[in-house]
Design a protein around this motif. Structure first.
Motif, PDB file in Angstrom:
ATOM      1  N   THR A 146       0.818  -1.208   0.000  1.00 27.86           N
ATOM      2  CA  THR A 146       0.000   0.000   0.000  1.00 27.86           C
ATOM      3  C   THR A 146       0.848   1.253   0.000  1.00 27.86           C
ATOM      4  OG1 THR A 146      -0.132   0.204   2.411  1.00 27.86           O
ATOM      5  CG2 THR A 146      -1.759  -1.224   1.332  1.00 27.86           C
ATOM      6  N   ALA A 147       2.168   1.090   0.149  1.00 24.71           N
ATOM      7  CA  ALA A 147       3.027   2.267   0.172  1.00 24.71           C
ATOM      8  C   ALA A 147       2.993   2.950  -1.184  1.00 24.71           C
ATOM      9  CB  ALA A 147       4.458   1.863   0.512  1.00 24.71           C
ATOM     10  N   SER A 148       3.066   4.279  -1.186  1.00 27.59           N
ATOM     11  CA  SER A 148       3.035   5.032  -2.423  1.00 27.59           C
ATOM     12  C   SER A 148       3.798   6.316  -2.231  1.00 27.59           C
ATOM     13  CB  SER A 148       1.579   5.342  -2.814  1.00 27.59           C
ATOM     14  OG  SER A 148       0.996   6.209  -1.872  1.00 27.59           O
ATOM     15  N   VAL A 149       4.020   7.025  -3.335  1.00 26.65           N
ATOM     16  CA  VAL A 149       4.667   8.326  -3.217  1.00 26.65           C
ATOM     17  C   VAL A 149       3.849   9.242  -2.330  1.00 26.65           C
ATOM     18  CG1 VAL A 149       5.454  10.341  -4.496  1.00 26.65           C
ATOM     19  CG2 VAL A 149       5.816   8.079  -5.444  1.00 26.65           C
ATOM     20  N   ALA A 150       2.525   9.145  -2.437  1.00 25.36           N
ATOM     21  CA  ALA A 150       1.661   9.980  -1.603  1.00 25.36           C
ATOM     22  C   ALA A 150       1.951   9.750  -0.130  1.00 25.36           C
ATOM     23  CB  ALA A 150       0.192   9.677  -1.904  1.00 25.36           C
ATOM     24  N   LEU A 151       2.086   8.478   0.274  1.00 29.95           N
ATOM     25  CA  LEU A 151       2.380   8.188   1.672  1.00 29.95           C
ATOM     26  C   LEU A 151       3.797   8.592   2.031  1.00 29.95           C
ATOM     27  CD1 LEU A 151       0.647   4.755   2.331  1.00 29.95           C
ATOM     28  CD2 LEU A 151      -0.213   7.049   2.704  1.00 29.95           C
ATOM     29  N   LEU A 152       4.739   8.426   1.089  1.00 28.76           N
ATOM     30  CA  LEU A 152       6.104   8.844   1.366  1.00 28.76           C
ATOM     31  C   LEU A 152       6.173  10.342   1.596  1.00 28.76           C
ATOM     32  CD1 LEU A 152       8.074   6.638  -1.193  1.00 28.76           C
ATOM     33  CD2 LEU A 152       8.059   6.418   1.291  1.00 28.76           C
ATOM     34  N   PHE A 153       5.373  11.107   0.843  1.00 27.65           N
ATOM     35  CA  PHE A 153       5.332  12.542   1.077  1.00 27.65           C
ATOM     36  C   PHE A 153       4.673  12.849   2.412  1.00 27.65           C
ATOM     37  CE2 PHE A 153       6.261  13.511  -3.443  1.00 27.65           C
ATOM     38  CZ  PHE A 153       7.160  14.532  -3.230  1.00 27.65           C
ATOM     39  N   LEU A 154       3.650  12.073   2.775  1.00 30.43           N
ATOM     40  CA  LEU A 154       2.996  12.287   4.067  1.00 30.43           C
ATOM     41  C   LEU A 154       3.951  12.002   5.210  1.00 30.43           C
ATOM     42  CD1 LEU A 154      -0.556  10.768   3.561  1.00 30.43           C
ATOM     43  CD2 LEU A 154      -0.067  13.074   4.348  1.00 30.43           C
ATOM     44  N   ILE A 155       4.725  10.938   5.084  1.00 26.74           N
ATOM     45  CA  ILE A 155       5.604  10.523   6.166  1.00 26.74           C
ATOM     46  C   ILE A 155       6.879  11.351   6.184  1.00 26.74           C
ATOM     47  CG2 ILE A 155       6.974   8.570   7.021  1.00 26.74           C
ATOM     48  CD1 ILE A 155       4.725   6.820   5.656  1.00 26.74           C
ATOM     49  N   GLY A 156       7.356  11.708   4.998  1.00 26.33           N
ATOM     50  CA  GLY A 156       8.569  12.511   4.915  1.00 26.33           C
ATOM     51  C   GLY A 156       9.772  11.637   4.604  1.00 26.33           C
TER      52      GLY A 156
ATOM     53  N   THR B  13      -2.416  14.529   6.711  1.00 24.19           N
ATOM     54  CA  THR B  13      -2.209  15.593   5.724  1.00 24.19           C
ATOM     55  C   THR B  13      -0.808  16.155   5.857  1.00 24.19           C
ATOM     56  OG1 THR B  13      -3.147  17.612   4.786  1.00 24.19           O
ATOM     57  CG2 THR B  13      -3.069  17.490   7.179  1.00 24.19           C
ATOM     58  N   THR B  14      -0.310  16.663   4.759  1.00 24.97           N
ATOM     59  CA  THR B  14       0.961  17.368   4.751  1.00 24.97           C
ATOM     60  C   THR B  14       0.902  18.431   3.669  1.00 24.97           C
ATOM     61  OG1 THR B  14       3.374  17.118   4.746  1.00 24.97           O
ATOM     62  CG2 THR B  14       2.153  15.909   3.068  1.00 24.97           C
ATOM     63  N   GLY B  15       1.880  19.309   3.666  1.00 25.08           N
ATOM     64  CA  GLY B  15       1.915  20.334   2.632  1.00 25.08           C
ATOM     65  C   GLY B  15       2.981  21.361   2.899  1.00 25.08           C
TER      66      GLY B  15
ATOM     67  N   LEU C  82       1.713  13.268  10.313  1.00 22.96           N
ATOM     68  CA  LEU C  82       2.259  11.961  10.674  1.00 22.96           C
ATOM     69  C   LEU C  82       3.634  12.058  11.310  1.00 22.96           C
ATOM     70  CD1 LEU C  82       1.191   9.727   7.654  1.00 22.96           C
ATOM     71  CD2 LEU C  82       0.041  10.085   9.844  1.00 22.96           C
ATOM     72  N   ASP C  83       4.362  13.113  10.995  1.00 23.54           N
ATOM     73  CA  ASP C  83       5.701  13.280  11.556  1.00 23.54           C
ATOM     74  C   ASP C  83       6.062  14.758  11.531  1.00 23.54           C
ATOM     75  OD1 ASP C  83       8.297  13.172  12.413  1.00 23.54           O
ATOM     76  OD2 ASP C  83       9.008  11.798  10.858  1.00 23.54           O
ATOM     77  N   SER C  84       5.813  15.437  12.632  1.00 23.46           N
ATOM     78  CA  SER C  84       6.050  16.884  12.688  1.00 23.46           C
ATOM     79  C   SER C  84       7.539  17.221  12.602  1.00 23.46           C
ATOM     80  CB  SER C  84       5.453  17.474  13.963  1.00 23.46           C
ATOM     81  OG  SER C  84       6.079  16.919  15.120  1.00 23.46           O
ATOM     82  N   THR C  85       8.437  16.240  12.837  1.00 23.35           N
ATOM     83  CA  THR C  85       9.871  16.529  12.736  1.00 23.35           C
ATOM     84  C   THR C  85      10.282  16.786  11.290  1.00 23.35           C
ATOM     85  OG1 THR C  85      10.540  14.198  12.481  1.00 23.35           O
ATOM     86  CG2 THR C  85      10.318  15.040  14.725  1.00 23.35           C
TER      87      THR C  85
END
Length: 274
Positions: free
Chosen positions: A10-20, A98-100, A119-122
């Motif tokens: 289920t991993a995707s670029v979208a999730l990678l961007f969300l996680i960082g 969400t991220t942005g 998901l990861d404020s750091t």
């Protein structure tokens, strides 16, 4: 975050961007401070490379959709050099993250700098990049061998007067309009031609206060939001809120009642004009 990554399929670029991912990218030579003199003068000129970068960023503007492999919606909004990604399940009224932040797009590389990440404020203040291709209304991004395909979901070059990224700059209190000073604490609304997302966050500390989004319409001075996700109260999902609006002197004047029933009058300004 562990739950999101448990099933690697289920991993995707979208999730990678969300996680960082990795930390700050090195400063490009063209972005390094120049000394006074001829070099400083030259750096102010608009080069073909800068024009190409601006053109690529404009071509990406709008609303884009993909899924995460589990049937959850992932919506990205891109406007005025700012982007948001929201992951949610409207049917179950679940907000999932969400991220942005700001971005640049040049020579097939999409580079994002996070201003918020639930998901990861750091990751706030750090950068992440992916290779991208845009063909017609399909946008593919590749990162670490994982490819996402995004589909445009609203009209390109929308004529909506509200399409853009807006920051709240004024709010009425006790009958008086109070100006809001720029700072790390921000409340933004990102609107494509048909979709919106608002976000409240602190771009220095990584603190996140809330978000919501969905579709909207604007016609004859009436602005209506149809809520598809809401981080603070899932019972707001499915509701519609209508307001009076006017774009005057480049500012968005927004009047009506909030989701809690309180009377509001706000002024929003496009970040590109601040």
């Amino acid at each position: 975050m562990i739950k999101l990554l448990k099933n690697k399929s289920t991993a995707s670029v979208a999730l990678l961007f969300l996680i960082g991912c990795a930390g700050p990218a090195p400063i490009a030579q063209s972005e390094r401070p120049e000394t006074a003199g001829a070099n400083a003068t030259a750096s102010t000129q608009i080069t073909p490379a800068a024009q190409n970068k601006a053109q690529q960023a404009t071509e990406l503007e709008g609303a884009w959709r993909t899924t995460d492999g589990q049937g959850n919606e992932v919506i990205m909004l891109v406007q005025d050099g700012f982007f948001t990604i929201a992951r949610f399940n409207q049917q179950n009224k679940e907000f999932l993250g969400t991220t942005g932040g700001t971005f640049t797009a040049s020579n097939g590389k999409f580079e994002a700098k996070y201003e918020f990440n639930t998901l990861d404020s750091t990751q706030v203040g750090k950068t992440s990049s992916a290779d991208f291709k845009l063909q017609n209304d399909q946008w593919t991004m590749d990162k670490n061998g994982i490819t996402d395909t995004w589909q445009r979901i609203d009209e390109r070059n929308s004529s909506s007067p509200l399409a853009g990224t807006w920051r709240i700059t004024g709010r009425e209190r006790d009958g008086q309009m109070s100006s809001m000073r720029p700072g790390p604490r921000k409340t933004l609304k990102v609107l494509s031609g048909s979709r919106f997302q608002w976000i409240a966050f602190n771009s220095e500390t990584g603190e996140f206060s809330g978000t919501g989004g969905g579709t909207y319409t604007s016609q004859d001075g009436k602005y209506t939001e149809n809520i598809e996700f809401f981080s603070r109260d899932k019972n707001r999902v499915g509701q519609s809120l209508s307001f009076q609006y006017e774009v005057k002197d480049g500012n968005w004047h927004h009047r009506g009642q909030s989701s809690t029933g309180n009377k509001i009058y706000e002024i929003w300004s496009r970040i590109s004009e601040l």
